[in-house]
Design a protein around this motif. Structure first.
Motif, PDB file in Angstrom:
ATOM      1  N   ALA A 167       0.819  -1.090  -0.101  1.00  0.00           N
ATOM      2  CA  ALA A 167       0.024  -0.068  -0.007  1.00  0.00           C
ATOM      3  C   ALA A 167       0.741   1.411  -0.052  1.00  0.00           C
ATOM      4  O   ALA A 167       1.912   1.347   0.609  1.00  0.00           O
ATOM      5  CB  ALA A 167      -0.942   0.199   1.310  1.00  0.00           C
ATOM      6  N   ASP A 168       0.442   2.362  -0.534  1.00  0.00           N
ATOM      7  CA  ASP A 168       1.147   3.678  -0.805  1.00  0.00           C
ATOM      8  C   ASP A 168       0.979   4.238   0.530  1.00  0.00           C
ATOM      9  O   ASP A 168       0.133   3.722   1.459  1.00  0.00           O
ATOM     10  CB  ASP A 168       0.620   4.534  -1.740  1.00  0.00           C
ATOM     11  N   GLY A 169       1.442   5.614   0.692  1.00  0.00           N
ATOM     12  CA  GLY A 169       1.525   6.274   2.017  1.00  0.00           C
ATOM     13  C   GLY A 169      -0.170   6.699   2.499  1.00  0.00           C
ATOM     14  O   GLY A 169      -0.350   6.375   3.586  1.00  0.00           O
ATOM     15  N   THR A 170      -0.548   7.216   1.557  1.00  0.00           N
ATOM     16  CA  THR A 170      -2.296   7.432   1.980  1.00  0.00           C
ATOM     17  C   THR A 170      -3.039   6.129   2.434  1.00  0.00           C
ATOM     18  O   THR A 170      -3.744   6.119   3.250  1.00  0.00           O
ATOM     19  CB  THR A 170      -2.931   8.040   0.807  1.00  0.00           C
ATOM     20  N   ALA A 171      -3.089   5.213   1.404  1.00  0.00           N
ATOM     21  CA  ALA A 171      -3.634   3.823   1.681  1.00  0.00           C
ATOM     22  C   ALA A 171      -3.103   3.193   3.265  1.00  0.00           C
ATOM     23  O   ALA A 171      -3.935   2.817   3.976  1.00  0.00           O
ATOM     24  CB  ALA A 171      -3.457   2.751   0.758  1.00  0.00           C
ATOM     25  N   ALA A 172      -1.840   3.230   3.487  1.00  0.00           N
ATOM     26  CA  ALA A 172      -1.284   2.722   4.460  1.00  0.00           C
ATOM     27  C   ALA A 172      -1.754   3.376   5.868  1.00  0.00           C
ATOM     28  O   ALA A 172      -2.291   2.825   6.959  1.00  0.00           O
ATOM     29  CB  ALA A 172       0.098   2.818   4.586  1.00  0.00           C
ATOM     30  N   THR A 173      -2.045   4.961   5.659  1.00  0.00           N
ATOM     31  CA  THR A 173      -2.579   5.633   6.753  1.00  0.00           C
ATOM     32  C   THR A 173      -4.123   5.210   7.174  1.00  0.00           C
ATOM     33  O   THR A 173      -4.403   5.328   8.423  1.00  0.00           O
ATOM     34  CB  THR A 173      -2.075   7.135   6.448  1.00  0.00           C
ATOM     35  N   LEU A 174      -4.804   5.210   6.089  1.00  0.00           N
ATOM     36  CA  LEU A 174      -6.385   4.882   6.150  1.00  0.00           C
ATOM     37  C   LEU A 174      -6.469   3.265   6.520  1.00  0.00           C
ATOM     38  O   LEU A 174      -7.761   3.002   7.044  1.00  0.00           O
ATOM     39  CB  LEU A 174      -6.941   5.212   4.851  1.00  0.00           C
ATOM     40  N   TYR A 175      -5.609   2.588   6.264  1.00  0.00           N
ATOM     41  CA  TYR A 175      -5.852   1.334   6.537  1.00  0.00           C
ATOM     42  C   TYR A 175      -6.120   0.772   7.989  1.00  0.00           C
ATOM     43  O   TYR A 175      -7.258  -0.069   8.070  1.00  0.00           O
ATOM     44  CB  TYR A 175      -4.622   0.407   6.260  1.00  0.00           C
ATOM     45  N   PRO A 176      -5.778   1.296   8.947  1.00  0.00           N
ATOM     46  CA  PRO A 176      -6.090   0.935  10.369  1.00  0.00           C
ATOM     47  C   PRO A 176      -7.612   1.390  10.575  1.00  0.00           C
ATOM     48  O   PRO A 176      -8.286   0.847  11.425  1.00  0.00           O
ATOM     49  CB  PRO A 176      -5.096   1.881  11.407  1.00  0.00           C
TER      50      PRO A 176
END
Length: 278
Positions: A37-46
């Motif tokens: 996942a990119d940075g934005t997706a990783a931030t939203l994943y939780p």
């Protein structure tokens, strides 16, 4: 517990949950970056994982029966998934690096495939299960809603004795009582959590009971008093007119007592006739 204590308890719970989410957010973000996942997706994943847990908990508090069990199953599944991913994050020190890129989640290939499948399927599951839970909550109707819509009518004012055969009591002259049986309302199974006292919108029918003010004030007469009054009333009656119904109406008594008085009067008339003939 007063209102201030409850508010303080809720506030403390919110603080604890927020801190726990921050800890879990760090682990889930790193796992998301490890699976590509990119940075934005990783931030939203939780928010995808732990956010659905909160949504399922709220839905479980609102829903009932099978829908509530479904919400609890979703809550349990996503809690277990978050626990597994946090555990994997603790086992792999390389996931803690700031410059982490795609990497393996386990050295053993089957375990790595299973963990990648779990991590990548959680967002899709959140879309499906989250939409289903929201739809169930929006279409859920409480007992109050059903009563307001006129779908459920419950009569809780009748006692068990009132729901059976009516009790017929001696009434005052001119008072008419509807002695037809009252239909028994069958219990409704779709509402177990709730034990709500609801007034019936349907007018109640008479159950055969007469108000105390409408009852006769005549004192209870003994058999001797009834017989004496009957002799006085029927002295001029021919013996053919000595019927149970006629005596009952004249004395305003029950049919059983009227029959006893009739037989006694007939026996006296026959005895007097035999004495005159002799």
């Amino acid at each position: 517990m007063n209102r201030k204590a409850k508010a303080a308890l809720v506030l403390a719970l919110v603080v604890v949950v927020a801190m726990a989410f921050r800890v879990s957010w760090n682990a889930l973000r790193d796992v998301a970056r490890a699976i590509g996942a990119d940075g934005t997706a990783a931030t939203l994943y939780p928010f995808v994982v732990d956010g659905l847990m909160a949504l399922a908990l709220v839905a479980a508090l609102v829903l009932t029966d099978e829908a509530r069990r479904f919400a609890l199953r979703v809550l349990a599944a996503y809690t277990l998934a978050s626990l597994v991913l946090n555990y994997v994050h603790g086992l792999l020190p390389e996931l803690h690096s700031e410059s982490i890129d795609w990497t393996r989640l386990a050295d053993w290939d089957p375990a790595n495939w299973a963990l990648v499948l779990l991590a990548t399927s959680l967002p899709v599951g959140s879309i499906y299960f989250g939409s289903d839970l929201v739809a169930k909550v929006l279409h859920h109707k409480t007992t109050v809603d059903l009563l307001a819509d006129g779908w459920v009518q419950i009569d809780l004012n009748r006692s068990m004795s009132d729901q059976g055969e009516p009790v017929v009591e001696e009434t005052a002259p001119g008072v008419e009582v509807d002695s037809s049986p009252v239909p028994v309302v069958e219990p409704i199974e779709a509402l177990p959590q709730l034990s709500v006292a609801a007034e019936s919108m349907r007018p109640r029918r008479a159950t055969g009971r007469v108000p105390q003010a409408a009852r006769s004030t005549r004192p209870t007469r003994t058999d001797a008093e009834l017989l004496g009054e009957a002799r006085s009333l029927t002295e001029s009656w021919p013996i053919e007119k000595l019927t149970g119904e006629g005596i009952r109406k004249a004395l305003r008594t029950s049919p059983a007592k009227a029959r006893v008085v009739r037989e006694t009067l007939k026996a006296e008339r026959e005895r007097d006739s035999a004495a005159v003939a002799g």
